[in-house]
Design an enzyme around this catalytic site. Sequence first.
Site, PDB file in Angstrom:
ATOM      1  N   GLN A 282       0.974  -0.981   0.163  1.00 51.13           N
ATOM      2  CA  GLN A 282       0.051  -0.256   0.205  1.00 51.13           C
ATOM      3  C   GLN A 282       0.691   1.152   0.100  1.00 51.13           C
ATOM      4  O   GLN A 282       2.000   1.377   0.795  1.00 51.13           O
ATOM      5  CB  GLN A 282      -0.737   0.350   1.351  1.00 51.13           C
ATOM      6  N   ASN A 284       0.877   4.154   1.546  1.00 52.11           N
ATOM      7  CA  ASN A 284       1.204   4.535   2.685  1.00 52.11           C
ATOM      8  C   ASN A 284       1.849   3.704   3.856  1.00 52.11           C
ATOM      9  O   ASN A 284       1.593   3.993   4.315  1.00 52.11           O
ATOM     10  CB  ASN A 284      -0.871   5.378   3.210  1.00 52.11           C
ATOM     11  N   ARG A 285       2.109   2.684   2.819  1.00 50.74           N
ATOM     12  CA  ARG A 285       2.832   1.801   3.742  1.00 50.74           C
ATOM     13  C   ARG A 285       1.360   0.877   5.079  1.00 50.74           C
ATOM     14  O   ARG A 285       2.343  -0.137   5.686  1.00 50.74           O
ATOM     15  CB  ARG A 285       4.021   2.148   4.621  1.00 50.74           C
ATOM     16  N   LEU A 286       0.533   1.283   5.373  1.00 50.13           N
ATOM     17  CA  LEU A 286      -0.270  -0.110   5.474  1.00 50.13           C
ATOM     18  C   LEU A 286      -0.274  -1.091   4.526  1.00 50.13           C
ATOM     19  O   LEU A 286      -1.771  -1.432   4.545  1.00 50.13           O
ATOM     20  CB  LEU A 286      -1.583   1.056   6.254  1.00 50.13           C
TER      21      LEU A 286
END
Length: 320
Positions: A282, A284-286
């Site tokens: 993802q 957003n790094r989530l």
Amino acid sequence: MPFALLIGCEMVEVFHLYSEWTAHLYAKGKMKRDCKESLLCGTLSTLVTCAHALGMGKGVIALRYVVSLGSRSLGPFGFRSSRQTRKVFYAMDLGHLRKSYREDEEAFEEKHLTSLDPIKQFSVWFDEAMKCPSIGEVNAMCLATSTKDGKPSARMVLLKGFSQAGFRFWTNYESRKGKELESNPFASIVFYWEPLNRQVRIEGSVERLPVEESEAYFHSRPKGSQIGAVVSRQSTVIADREYLRKKNTELEEVYREAKVPKPAYWGGYILKPEIIEFWQGQTNRLHDRIVFRHLQDSSTPLGPMTHRGEGNWVYERLSP
């Protein structure tokens, strides 16, 4: 000192280092005074060019000529110990290297699982990766092994088959990975399909495949690959590449009209999965992480966030 370490030097630092080097040559009687002065003056413009090139990330190319002058007599700037040499290099900052992955509306959620059997789910992702023209070798995987006392090593190998029984690959039993698997028969494999922003991580025990299966696969390979397996005693030290060329030519002649015998030190392995994790990136790094675990006892009580899959598999979502 490797050329790559010269990336990042500032102009003054480059000239300082080069001055020290020529001074050392002069002190050792390897260079006359007039030659020393000529080199220092004559290469100043070259060094300025080098420094500018460094700023553009081309320092390795620009400094190749300058450094090679010293490699003939001393090795590239190899005359000082790390304690004596003024530290003029610094690590390359890669913090700006960042790619966007998927957005939240493309998240990989539990409802998107095609199957609650992770082998079947892997098959779906593998098939999608095969259809992606940007992926060169969909079956390329990083195989990580470890010594008995926990010292790891990793390398890229090719997956050659998978089923409910596990994931198969072939190699040299006497290689580093072969020796590590002999003493510690557990491994991890990772597939990374960058264009799809996906990776799959698999852990489990490893066993050798039956000799008959290895024999059949060995003779299904191109003859050149069969001979290559005989030529190479993988991971052993050799004098040079010419040794391989000579040995390969000799064996090509020996087996020109004959069947190549499978070496006793060559064969297959199967990794029997105990953990299979599906990861999707993802922006957003989530990132999405859904992991399947194989239970030895299907009656084991489950936690509130653990779900039953097919057979003895259970699955959970992990925080990224």
